[in-house]
Structure formats: C-alpha cells, structure tokens
Write a protein that holds these residues in place. Structure first.
Motif, PDB file in Angstrom:
ATOM      1  N   ARG A   1      49.750  99.834 -60.411  1.00  0.00           N
ATOM      2  CA  ARG A   1      48.537 101.016 -61.600  1.00  0.00           C
ATOM      3  C   ARG A   1      49.490 100.952 -63.043  1.00  0.00           C
ATOM      4  NH1 ARG A   1      46.634 105.894 -61.695  1.00  0.00           N
ATOM      5  NH2 ARG A   1      48.621 107.040 -60.913  1.00  0.00           N
ATOM      6  N   TRP A   2      51.122 101.294 -62.487  1.00  0.00           N
ATOM      7  CA  TRP A   2      52.036 101.629 -63.650  1.00  0.00           C
ATOM      8  C   TRP A   2      51.629 100.703 -64.636  1.00  0.00           C
ATOM      9  CZ3 TRP A   2      51.214 106.987 -64.140  1.00  0.00           C
ATOM     10  CH2 TRP A   2      50.897 107.531 -63.215  1.00  0.00           C
ATOM     11  N   ILE A   3      51.967  99.177 -64.604  1.00  0.00           N
ATOM     12  CA  ILE A   3      52.228  98.572 -65.180  1.00  0.00           C
ATOM     13  C   ILE A   3      51.110  97.506 -65.182  1.00  0.00           C
ATOM     14  CG2 ILE A   3      54.709  98.628 -65.084  1.00  0.00           C
ATOM     15  CD1 ILE A   3      54.967  96.138 -63.137  1.00  0.00           C
ATOM     16  N   THR A   4      50.350  97.630 -64.872  1.00  0.00           N
ATOM     17  CA  THR A   4      48.919  96.639 -65.427  1.00  0.00           C
ATOM     18  C   THR A   4      48.674  96.531 -66.692  1.00  0.00           C
ATOM     19  OG1 THR A   4      47.170  98.485 -65.809  1.00  0.00           O
ATOM     20  CG2 THR A   4      47.028  97.661 -63.456  1.00  0.00           C
ATOM     21  N   GLY A   5      48.128  95.154 -67.247  1.00  0.00           N
ATOM     22  CA  GLY A   5      47.675  94.514 -68.385  1.00  0.00           C
ATOM     23  C   GLY A   5      49.002  94.917 -69.324  1.00  0.00           C
ATOM     24  N   SER A   6      50.186  93.882 -68.579  1.00  0.00           N
ATOM     25  CA  SER A   6      51.264  93.452 -68.396  1.00  0.00           C
ATOM     26  C   SER A   6      51.658  92.153 -67.818  1.00  0.00           C
ATOM     27  CB  SER A   6      52.455  94.826 -68.427  1.00  0.00           C
ATOM     28  OG  SER A   6      53.232  94.580 -66.964  1.00  0.00           O
ATOM     29  N   LEU A   7      52.772  91.440 -68.272  1.00  0.00           N
ATOM     30  CA  LEU A   7      53.234  90.203 -68.002  1.00  0.00           C
ATOM     31  C   LEU A   7      54.596  89.929 -67.945  1.00  0.00           C
ATOM     32  CD1 LEU A   7      52.368  87.323 -66.586  1.00  0.00           C
ATOM     33  CD2 LEU A   7      53.281  86.628 -69.414  1.00  0.00           C
ATOM     34  N   VAL A   8      55.036  89.685 -66.767  1.00  0.00           N
ATOM     35  CA  VAL A   8      56.774  89.495 -67.016  1.00  0.00           C
ATOM     36  C   VAL A   8      57.604  88.745 -67.253  1.00  0.00           C
ATOM     37  CG1 VAL A   8      56.975  88.718 -64.453  1.00  0.00           C
ATOM     38  CG2 VAL A   8      58.506  89.647 -64.945  1.00  0.00           C
ATOM     39  N   LEU A   9      58.406  89.181 -68.665  1.00  0.00           N
ATOM     40  CA  LEU A   9      58.959  88.210 -69.440  1.00  0.00           C
ATOM     41  C   LEU A   9      59.769  87.379 -68.657  1.00  0.00           C
ATOM     42  CD1 LEU A   9      58.198  89.109 -72.555  1.00  0.00           C
ATOM     43  CD2 LEU A   9      57.413  87.387 -71.779  1.00  0.00           C
ATOM     44  N   ALA A  10      60.882  88.706 -68.496  1.00  0.00           N
ATOM     45  CA  ALA A  10      61.966  88.445 -67.754  1.00  0.00           C
ATOM     46  C   ALA A  10      63.486  89.022 -67.092  1.00  0.00           C
ATOM     47  CB  ALA A  10      62.729  88.569 -69.236  1.00  0.00           C
ATOM     48  N   GLU A  11      64.107  88.795 -66.217  1.00  0.00           N
ATOM     49  CA  GLU A  11      64.861  89.981 -65.544  1.00  0.00           C
ATOM     50  C   GLU A  11      65.582  90.422 -66.017  1.00  0.00           C
ATOM     51  OE1 GLU A  11      67.466  89.940 -61.229  1.00  0.00           O
ATOM     52  OE2 GLU A  11      66.475  88.048 -61.927  1.00  0.00           O
ATOM     53  N   PHE A  12      65.867  92.103 -65.685  1.00  0.00           N
ATOM     54  CA  PHE A  12      67.217  92.236 -66.780  1.00  0.00           C
ATOM     55  C   PHE A  12      67.969  92.555 -65.743  1.00  0.00           C
ATOM     56  CE2 PHE A  12      69.738  96.159 -67.716  1.00  0.00           C
ATOM     57  CZ  PHE A  12      70.190  96.500 -68.004  1.00  0.00           C
ATOM     58  N   GLY A  13      68.420  92.280 -64.273  1.00  0.00           N
ATOM     59  CA  GLY A  13      69.138  92.774 -63.534  1.00  0.00           C
ATOM     60  C   GLY A  13      68.897  94.219 -62.656  1.00  0.00           C
ATOM     61  N   CYS A  14      69.702  94.019 -61.840  1.00  0.00           N
ATOM     62  CA  CYS A  14      69.096  95.212 -60.223  1.00  0.00           C
ATOM     63  C   CYS A  14      68.084  95.749 -60.505  1.00  0.00           C
ATOM     64  CB  CYS A  14      69.419  96.518 -61.393  1.00  0.00           C
ATOM     65  SG  CYS A  14      72.006  95.981 -61.831  1.00  0.00           S
ATOM     66  N   GLY A  15      66.831  95.134 -60.174  1.00  0.00           N
ATOM     67  CA  GLY A  15      65.548  95.471 -60.440  1.00  0.00           C
ATOM     68  C   GLY A  15      64.722  95.626 -61.332  1.00  0.00           C
ATOM     69  N   ALA A  16      65.154  95.384 -62.487  1.00  0.00           N
ATOM     70  CA  ALA A  16      64.421  95.909 -63.815  1.00  0.00           C
ATOM     71  C   ALA A  16      63.737  94.611 -64.540  1.00  0.00           C
ATOM     72  CB  ALA A  16      65.968  96.499 -65.113  1.00  0.00           C
ATOM     73  N   PHE A  17      63.575  94.920 -65.141  1.00  0.00           N
ATOM     74  CA  PHE A  17      62.424  93.828 -66.073  1.00  0.00           C
ATOM     75  C   PHE A  17      61.879  93.670 -67.212  1.00  0.00           C
ATOM     76  CE2 PHE A  17      61.650  93.020 -61.573  1.00  0.00           C
ATOM     77  CZ  PHE A  17      62.651  91.669 -61.873  1.00  0.00           C
TER      78      PHE A  17
ATOM     79  N   ARG B   1      58.579  93.380 -70.014  1.00  0.00           N
ATOM     80  CA  ARG B   1      57.267  92.928 -69.147  1.00  0.00           C
ATOM     81  C   ARG B   1      56.783  92.850 -70.708  1.00  0.00           C
ATOM     82  NH1 ARG B   1      56.279  92.791 -64.860  1.00  0.00           N
ATOM     83  NH2 ARG B   1      54.051  92.986 -64.694  1.00  0.00           N
ATOM     84  N   LEU B   2      55.440  92.054 -70.797  1.00  0.00           N
ATOM     85  CA  LEU B   2      55.268  91.755 -71.875  1.00  0.00           C
ATOM     86  C   LEU B   2      53.753  92.686 -71.441  1.00  0.00           C
ATOM     87  CD1 LEU B   2      54.334  90.618 -74.945  1.00  0.00           C
ATOM     88  CD2 LEU B   2      53.419  88.638 -73.917  1.00  0.00           C
ATOM     89  N   VAL B   3      53.044  93.775 -72.578  1.00  0.00           N
ATOM     90  CA  VAL B   3      52.297  94.206 -72.573  1.00  0.00           C
ATOM     91  C   VAL B   3      50.616  92.732 -73.319  1.00  0.00           C
ATOM     92  CG1 VAL B   3      50.259  95.887 -72.970  1.00  0.00           C
ATOM     93  CG2 VAL B   3      52.240  96.737 -72.991  1.00  0.00           C
ATOM     94  N   VAL B   4      50.126  92.375 -72.364  1.00  0.00           N
ATOM     95  CA  VAL B   4      48.523  91.670 -72.820  1.00  0.00           C
ATOM     96  C   VAL B   4      47.544  92.099 -73.195  1.00  0.00           C
ATOM     97  CG1 VAL B   4      49.886  89.800 -71.405  1.00  0.00           C
ATOM     98  CG2 VAL B   4      48.381  91.120 -70.107  1.00  0.00           C
ATOM     99  N   ASN B   5      47.109  93.735 -72.746  1.00  0.00           N
ATOM    100  CA  ASN B   5      45.326  94.305 -72.258  1.00  0.00           C
ATOM    101  C   ASN B   5      46.208  96.113 -72.939  1.00  0.00           C
ATOM    102  OD1 ASN B   5      43.406  95.050 -73.150  1.00  0.00           O
ATOM    103  ND2 ASN B   5      42.942  94.083 -70.408  1.00  0.00           N
ATOM    104  N   GLY B   6      45.105  96.498 -73.936  1.00  0.00           N
ATOM    105  CA  GLY B   6      45.651  97.816 -74.482  1.00  0.00           C
ATOM    106  C   GLY B   6      46.000  97.707 -75.768  1.00  0.00           C
ATOM    107  N   PRO B   7      45.941  99.186 -76.140  1.00  0.00           N
ATOM    108  CA  PRO B   7      46.067  98.762 -77.116  1.00  0.00           C
ATOM    109  C   PRO B   7      48.178  98.574 -77.728  1.00  0.00           C
ATOM    110  CG  PRO B   7      45.490 101.723 -76.115  1.00  0.00           C
ATOM    111  CD  PRO B   7      45.748 100.295 -75.282  1.00  0.00           C
ATOM    112  N   VAL B   8      48.536  98.981 -77.353  1.00  0.00           N
ATOM    113  CA  VAL B   8      50.186  97.897 -77.404  1.00  0.00           C
ATOM    114  C   VAL B   8      50.166  96.675 -77.191  1.00  0.00           C
ATOM    115  CG1 VAL B   8      51.064 100.739 -77.618  1.00  0.00           C
ATOM    116  CG2 VAL B   8      50.988  99.277 -75.405  1.00  0.00           C
ATOM    117  N   ALA B   9      49.383  95.546 -77.162  1.00  0.00           N
ATOM    118  CA  ALA B   9      48.916  94.581 -76.609  1.00  0.00           C
ATOM    119  C   ALA B   9      50.236  94.397 -78.034  1.00  0.00           C
ATOM    120  CB  ALA B   9      47.630  93.365 -76.758  1.00  0.00           C
ATOM    121  N   GLY B  10      51.225  92.900 -77.218  1.00  0.00           N
ATOM    122  CA  GLY B  10      51.690  92.158 -77.568  1.00  0.00           C
ATOM    123  C   GLY B  10      53.474  93.194 -77.494  1.00  0.00           C
ATOM    124  N   GLU B  11      53.382  94.238 -77.293  1.00  0.00           N
ATOM    125  CA  GLU B  11      55.098  94.717 -77.719  1.00  0.00           C
ATOM    126  C   GLU B  11      55.502  94.275 -75.784  1.00  0.00           C
ATOM    127  OE1 GLU B  11      54.596  98.798 -78.163  1.00  0.00           O
ATOM    128  OE2 GLU B  11      53.750  98.745 -80.224  1.00  0.00           O
TER     129      GLU B  11
END
Length: 195
Positions: free
Chosen positions: A120-136, A138-148
């Motif tokens: 629920r803390w990352i809804t409205g986003s699409l995974v873009l790339a793996e950073f490593g160590c379990g971090a990613f 993400r592209l926001v696809v829905n909401g006020p900051v879509a496109g970030e």
C-alpha cells in the motif's frame, strides 16, 4: 521530448568507453535497449493495468526502447516489470490506486507502521530498475506525482524517496554513467552508490 537517435548514439559512445562492461550494471544490460513497442501494444498493456502510462515513459517505450540500458542494473522491460509487481505486490487495484506520497517518506525505525513493507505504500507505481540490496527505482503511474521516479528502499528501512521525473532520471544517467543517479543526489541523503 525524446531524441531516440541521440540516446542510441550516446549509448554507443558509453560502450566504446567501457567495452568490457565493467561499470555498475553494464554486465547485465550491455548498453543495449530492448525493441520499441507499437502504440497498439502499449495501449493493450494500459488496458490490462487500468491506467494510461505517463507520457514521457510511454513515448520512451514507443520511440526509444523497452527496457535495457539505464541506471543501476538497467531497466526492466514493461512486461518484466508487470510480472515482478504481480508477484511481489498482491494488492487490489495496485496501479489504479494513487501513489500515496508527494514528499519523501522515511519514518524512523521506531515510528514505522506495522505494515511498513506492504504494497500500500507504493501503489500507483511500476518497478523500473533494481538498485540492489532489495531496493528499486519505481515510476509513479497514478496520482499527483505521476511521471516521477521514486526510490523504494523499504527493505533496508530507507523508506520511499523522490528522485526525478523519468526524462531527467534517464538523461542524468546517460550523461554521467560512471556516477549513475542515486537518491542521495536528489534529496540530500539516502543510499550510497552500490558496488
């Protein structure tokens, strides 16, 4: 918005500088982008997930490439991203629910909610790339900051922090692939560069 010839030219230059693919992530993506997608294919994927993709990302898919060379370990194809999200984030209406943040969300360990690592803390986003160590990234696809692009480091208690809009995020890496682009450069803190 995107100059596909410039992007591909720059990728070729970067590869000439690193023919053995020693830069972080290069051994995975080899400075190559996946094949562009047709408008029809993108429209079909949008219908599947119930939202229209942000313009900068949508145009990248149709005019530049689908996955491959990019920050950290490189970008997932959109098909890979959808499979990963479906596997990791079983949440009703994951993409159609708005992204819940407009400011960096980095609650101290003692103040983290019980469901801190839930989808629920990352809804409205699409995974873009793996950073490593379990971090990613993400592209926001829905909401006020879509496109970030936002950095999801919940796995290491780093929260979810803003990076840049997708165009700036990609071009910053293309301009300085040795530095890459890491959240600490955008928000004044955050994770160190991997590798």
């Amino acid at each position: 918005m995107w100059n596909a010839a410039l992007v591909h030219r720059r990728l070729a230059e970067i590869e000439r500088q690193d023919p053995e693919h020693r830069r972080f992530g290069a051994s995975r993506h080899h400075y190559r982008l996946g094949r562009k997608l047709s408008e029809r294919k993108v429209a079909k994927l949008e219908k599947q997930i119930g939202i229209q993709l942000p313009d900068t990302f949508r145009v990248f898919l149709t005019e530049v490439g689908n996955g491959g060379a990019g920050p950290s370990y490189g970008m997932y194809t959109i098909e890979e991203a959808l499979r990963l999200d479906a596997k990791e984030h079983v949440y009703p209406d994951f993409y159609t629910a708005p992204f819940p943040h407009t400011e960096d969300w980095t609650p101290p360990l003692e103040e983290q909610p019980e469901d801190y690592e839930e989808s629920r803390w990352i809804t409205g986003s699409l995974v873009l790339a793996e950073f490593g160590c379990g971090a990613f990234h993400r592209l926001v696809v829905n909401g006020p900051v879509a496109g970030e692009v936002w950095f999801d480091d919940q796995g290491s208690d780093g929260g979810v922090v803003r990076e840049r809009n997708f165009y700036e995020w990609y071009m910053a890496w293309l301009d300085k692939p040795d530095k890459g682009f890491f959240p600490s450069q955008a928000s004044g803190g955050g994770a160190p560069a991997p590798g």
